[in-house]
Write an enzyme that holds these catalytic residues in place. Structure first.
Site, PDB file in Angstrom:
ATOM      1  N   TYR A 113       0.668  -1.306   0.046  1.00 15.31           N
ATOM      2  CA  TYR A 113      -0.284  -0.143  -0.014  1.00 15.31           C
ATOM      3  C   TYR A 113       0.775   1.224   0.073  1.00 15.31           C
ATOM      4  O   TYR A 113       1.910   1.315  -0.705  1.00 15.31           O
ATOM      5  CB  TYR A 113      -0.880   0.044   1.162  1.00 15.31           C
ATOM      6  CG  TYR A 113      -2.369   0.570   0.853  1.00 15.31           C
ATOM      7  CD1 TYR A 113      -3.069   0.229  -0.160  1.00 15.31           C
ATOM      8  CD2 TYR A 113      -2.608   1.919   1.387  1.00 15.31           C
ATOM      9  CE1 TYR A 113      -4.078   1.172  -0.734  1.00 15.31           C
ATOM     10  CE2 TYR A 113      -3.507   2.752   1.029  1.00 15.31           C
ATOM     11  CZ  TYR A 113      -4.274   2.235  -0.005  1.00 15.31           C
ATOM     12  OH  TYR A 113      -5.639   3.033  -0.393  1.00 15.31           O
ATOM     13  N   ARG A 166      -9.646  10.365  -7.410  1.00 13.09           N
ATOM     14  CA  ARG A 166      -8.835  11.365  -6.359  1.00 13.09           C
ATOM     15  C   ARG A 166      -7.924  10.138  -5.768  1.00 13.09           C
ATOM     16  O   ARG A 166      -8.063   9.884  -4.598  1.00 13.09           O
ATOM     17  CB  ARG A 166      -9.382  12.313  -5.657  1.00 13.09           C
ATOM     18  CG  ARG A 166      -8.532  13.188  -4.688  1.00 13.09           C
ATOM     19  CD  ARG A 166      -9.099  13.789  -3.446  1.00 13.09           C
ATOM     20  NE  ARG A 166      -9.430  12.724  -2.537  1.00 13.09           N
ATOM     21  CZ  ARG A 166      -8.612  12.158  -1.847  1.00 13.09           C
ATOM     22  NH1 ARG A 166      -7.265  12.369  -1.758  1.00 13.09           N
ATOM     23  NH2 ARG A 166      -9.094  11.196  -0.869  1.00 13.09           N
ATOM     24  N   LYS A 184      -6.429  -1.842  -0.637  1.00 14.22           N
ATOM     25  CA  LYS A 184      -7.171  -1.795   0.667  1.00 14.22           C
ATOM     26  C   LYS A 184      -7.788  -3.154   1.250  1.00 14.22           C
ATOM     27  O   LYS A 184      -7.591  -3.446   2.311  1.00 14.22           O
ATOM     28  CB  LYS A 184      -8.412  -0.768   0.524  1.00 14.22           C
ATOM     29  CG  LYS A 184      -8.156   0.731   0.469  1.00 14.22           C
ATOM     30  CD  LYS A 184      -7.881   1.292   1.734  1.00 14.22           C
ATOM     31  CE  LYS A 184      -7.415   2.818   1.660  1.00 14.22           C
ATOM     32  NZ  LYS A 184      -7.213   3.556   2.987  1.00 14.22           N
ATOM     33  N   GLU A 255     -13.832   4.560  -1.627  1.00 14.27           N
ATOM     34  CA  GLU A 255     -12.465   4.758  -1.392  1.00 14.27           C
ATOM     35  C   GLU A 255     -11.948   5.493  -2.771  1.00 14.27           C
ATOM     36  O   GLU A 255     -12.334   5.390  -3.627  1.00 14.27           O
ATOM     37  CB  GLU A 255     -11.541   3.568  -1.440  1.00 14.27           C
ATOM     38  CG  GLU A 255     -10.160   3.656  -1.087  1.00 14.27           C
ATOM     39  CD  GLU A 255      -9.764   4.356   0.326  1.00 14.27           C
ATOM     40  OE1 GLU A 255      -8.761   5.254   0.462  1.00 14.27           O
ATOM     41  OE2 GLU A 255     -10.545   4.079   1.251  1.00 14.27           O
ATOM     42  N   ASP A 256     -11.312   6.895  -2.215  1.00 17.11           N
ATOM     43  CA  ASP A 256     -10.824   7.621  -3.333  1.00 17.11           C
ATOM     44  C   ASP A 256     -11.566   8.129  -4.303  1.00 17.11           C
ATOM     45  O   ASP A 256     -11.249   8.050  -5.534  1.00 17.11           O
ATOM     46  CB  ASP A 256      -9.499   6.960  -3.726  1.00 17.11           C
ATOM     47  CG  ASP A 256      -8.154   7.096  -2.908  1.00 17.11           C
ATOM     48  OD1 ASP A 256      -8.429   7.648  -1.769  1.00 17.11           O
ATOM     49  OD2 ASP A 256      -6.983   6.732  -3.503  1.00 17.11           O
ATOM     50  N   ASP A 278     -13.585   5.892   3.770  1.00 18.63           N
ATOM     51  CA  ASP A 278     -12.263   5.787   4.508  1.00 18.63           C
ATOM     52  C   ASP A 278     -11.420   6.971   4.218  1.00 18.63           C
ATOM     53  O   ASP A 278     -11.069   7.513   5.346  1.00 18.63           O
ATOM     54  CB  ASP A 278     -11.537   4.522   4.171  1.00 18.63           C
ATOM     55  CG  ASP A 278      -9.997   4.532   4.768  1.00 18.63           C
ATOM     56  OD1 ASP A 278     -10.291   4.421   6.064  1.00 18.63           O
ATOM     57  OD2 ASP A 278      -9.150   4.625   4.225  1.00 18.63           O
ATOM     58  N   ASP A 279     -11.887   7.808   3.283  1.00 23.35           N
ATOM     59  CA  ASP A 279     -10.940   8.927   3.056  1.00 23.35           C
ATOM     60  C   ASP A 279     -11.638  10.132   4.233  1.00 23.35           C
ATOM     61  O   ASP A 279     -10.924  11.008   4.514  1.00 23.35           O
ATOM     62  CB  ASP A 279     -10.966   9.504   1.719  1.00 23.35           C
ATOM     63  CG  ASP A 279     -10.544   8.671   0.692  1.00 23.35           C
ATOM     64  OD1 ASP A 279      -9.202   8.333   0.801  1.00 23.35           O
ATOM     65  OD2 ASP A 279     -11.350   8.343  -0.159  1.00 23.35           O
ATOM     66  N   ASN A 418      -0.062  12.610   1.320  1.00 19.18           N
ATOM     67  CA  ASN A 418       0.747  11.251   0.700  1.00 19.18           C
ATOM     68  C   ASN A 418       0.655  11.424  -0.637  1.00 19.18           C
ATOM     69  O   ASN A 418      -0.382  11.893  -0.957  1.00 19.18           O
ATOM     70  CB  ASN A 418       0.682  10.050   1.572  1.00 19.18           C
ATOM     71  CG  ASN A 418      -0.852   9.523   1.444  1.00 19.18           C
ATOM     72  OD1 ASN A 418      -1.305   9.410   0.367  1.00 19.18           O
ATOM     73  ND2 ASN A 418      -1.518   9.368   2.686  1.00 19.18           N
TER      74      ASN A 418
END
Length: 557
Positions: A113, A166, A184, A255-256, A278-279, A418
């Site tokens: 990851y 994203r 993930k 996610e993202d 999760d973000d 990150n």
């Protein structure tokens, strides 16, 4: 601990039994990563399954197979090469893959990851070997349910879905973002021992606005710009409804997604299905965990803090909202809690005269003159905590960090963006510029830092401390919805596992080397809260810890 018997594991056993009667299936056994044991098949199994002669004479133990894998990895010169090798191993032998990864999570999580997955996503169309997960395309409109039924295992408990809109701090990567849901869900198993057969990664391919990808002949996704909001809303709704029909009661992990979409769809579906983002919630929870650890050092409460965010997107707003909830649990009013939070983005202070604010940002807008300079804003609002979620590398320069140190005896500074080049400052910069006074965490793992005679061990505020544990609790208790309180409880449980000696060394999180024990302990606490609040749809066991441990996947033949 035993592997929980599921539809997939029963299917595996059935296939092996059939193979003893049908020699033509022996190759299928070796080519299927779920049934393949490679050189670990015993001589008796080889004879029974018609594998004799198809494998070398030696019979290896799982430990010996792991040693061979480690020797292969030692010959790789970059983490991306190691990532490619490990994904190839997963395609060949699932048990061996997880046995290797779970044997040394501190080593392998950064390869599978963050930060390596960012590079893997940038090059996903170049390093693609074999399909993993489902690609649900905008071209499948009206047929999404039919497409989902192509997935071979119907016993799915979690779907991790991304639009690639994203990816980390890298922007719109379209179908190349598939590396994220794959990675993930690997952490669900590697960190919290959730059985891999109940997990399904999905790339919701809605095209991309990345012109470079659209021109790339190797690009694997839909070659169209992203759709209008109305078309996107209809497609997402079809997908969500289809997941609930094909995989009843599964949990959807967003996610993202693009920031505005992330906020919108979580708000739309969180009360109707079991889902989380999760973000937003995972990032908020891991940040809260680090803050609780830091505040334990300072012997202060979260409700006593003034918190300044550089970055006002989905991550900054998600952390802000969760911190408001945490403050109100300590007795502070919601209005006062919101007032203690200041947001600042690339266009300056989030203040009431700005015309570009979203509804989620407006509730934090200050009645204050516009400010464009970050250091000036910090001097004006005198925060005790500075959190970076901006993806603007080096935004916390020496002047900013030294200002925080002048305002606070022990400043709390988190550079959470990150990958590494997006971090607002490095651990070395934060510790050096504050002369070792800072309480620091980052979104990536920085090396240890020595200031004078003292060595500091910077913590990585990585969501993998939180979302696998929460998901394990959800897997066990089957609640109809996931609440912010679950993520607050997970933050508390994670922070409680950092002992005084570790805090003294600058650690904001428990060691990654023992991540499974950490996650299980966190999950137990979340499970207890779910039962206490009558949210579970299963009967409460007498011994929650033992009950939970009996569900864990163990990577062995």
């Amino acid at each position: 601990m035993k592997i929980k018997t599921t539809e997939a594991s029963l299917s595996k056993l059935k296939k092996l039994r059939l193979a003893s009667d049908k020699p033509s299936q022996n190759i299928e056994i070796l080519e299927n990563p779920i049934t393949n044991k490679g050189t670990a098949f015993t001589l008796e199994e080889r004879n029974k399954l018609n594998l004799t002669g198809l494998l070398p004479e030696a019979v290896d133990t799982l430990d010996l197979q792991r040693q061979r894998v480690l020797s292969h990895l030692a010959m790789k010169t970059t983490d991306l090469e190691r990532y490619i090798y490990l994904i190839g191993l997963l395609d060949r032998n699932e048990v061996l893959f997880y046995n290797v990864v779970m044997s040394d999570p501190a080593r392998f999580i950064p390869i599978l990851y963050d930060p390596t997955v960012g590079e893997a996503c940038l090059k996903f169309d170049q390093i693609y070997r074999r399909s993993r997960g489902m690609y649900v395309s905008l071209s499948h409109k009206g047929q999404v349910e039919k497409v989902l039924r192509n997935w071979p295992n119907k016993n799915i408990s979690f779907i991790c879905v991304s639009t690639g809109g994203r990816i980390l701090g890298l922007g719109d990567l379209g179908a190349n973002g598939m590396g994220i849901p794959i990675g993930k869900l690997q952490l669900y198993t590697a960190c919290a021992a959730i059985p891999p057969e109940i997990l399904m990664p999905v790339l919701l391919d809605c095209g991309t606005n990345n012109e470079e990808l659209l021109r790339d002949p190797l690009y694997l996704g839909l070659r169209k710009p992203r759709p209008s909001d109305a078309e996107m809303d209809a497609f997402v709704d079809e997908f969500i409804q289809a997941t609930q029909k094909v995989f009843p009661n599964c949990c959807v992990h967003f996610e993202d997604w693009k920031g505005t979409d992330a906020i919108k769809y979580l708000a739309k579906y969180r009360e109707t299905i079991c889902c989380y983002n999760d973000d937003i919630q995972g990032t908020a929870s891991v940040a809260l965990a680090a803050l609780l650890t830091a505040l334990e050092v300072k012997k202060e409460k979260i409700s006593e803090q003034r918190i300044f965010f550089y970055g006002a997107g989905s991550a900054g707003l998600g952390i802000s909202d969760l911190l408001v909830s945490a403050m109100t649990l300590e007795g502070k009013s919601k209005k006062d809690a919101q007032a203690s939070i200041t947001l600042f983005d690339i266009n300056g202070l989030i203040e009431t005269t700005r015309k570009d604010l979203s509804p989620s940002q407006k509730k934090y807008a200050k009645t204050h003159a516009p400010l464009k300079n970050l250091n000036d804003a910090i001097r004006a609002f005198k925060p005790t905590i500075l959190i970076g979620v901006s993806t603007q590398g080096k935004a916390f320069n020496k002047q900013v960090v030294e200002t925080m140190a002048k305002l606070n005896d022990r400043p709390i500074i988190f550079a959470l963006s990150n990958p590494t080049n997006k971090a607002e400052c490095s651990a070395e910069e934060a510790y050096t510029w504050t002369k070792g006074k800072v309480l620091f965490a980052a979104g990536v793992q920085f090396p240890n830092v020595q200031v004078g005679n003292k060595v500091f061990y910077p913590g990585q505020a990585n969501n993998f401390y939180i979302f696998p544990a929460v998901s394990l609790a959800v897997y066990a208790t089957r609640p109809k919805h996931i609440t912010d309180e679950m993520f607050i409880e997970a933050a508390r449980a994670t922070a409680a596992q950092v002992n005084p000696a570790e805090r003294e060394r600058g650690m904001m999180f428990p060691p990654q080397s023992n991540i499974l024990a950490t996650e299980v302990a966190t999950a137990v606490q979340v499970v207890e809260m779910i039962f206490d609040q009558n949210m579970a749809t299963v009967e409460r066991p007498k011994d929650i810890k033992s009950w939970l441990k009996n569900m864990l996947y163990k990577p062995e033949y």
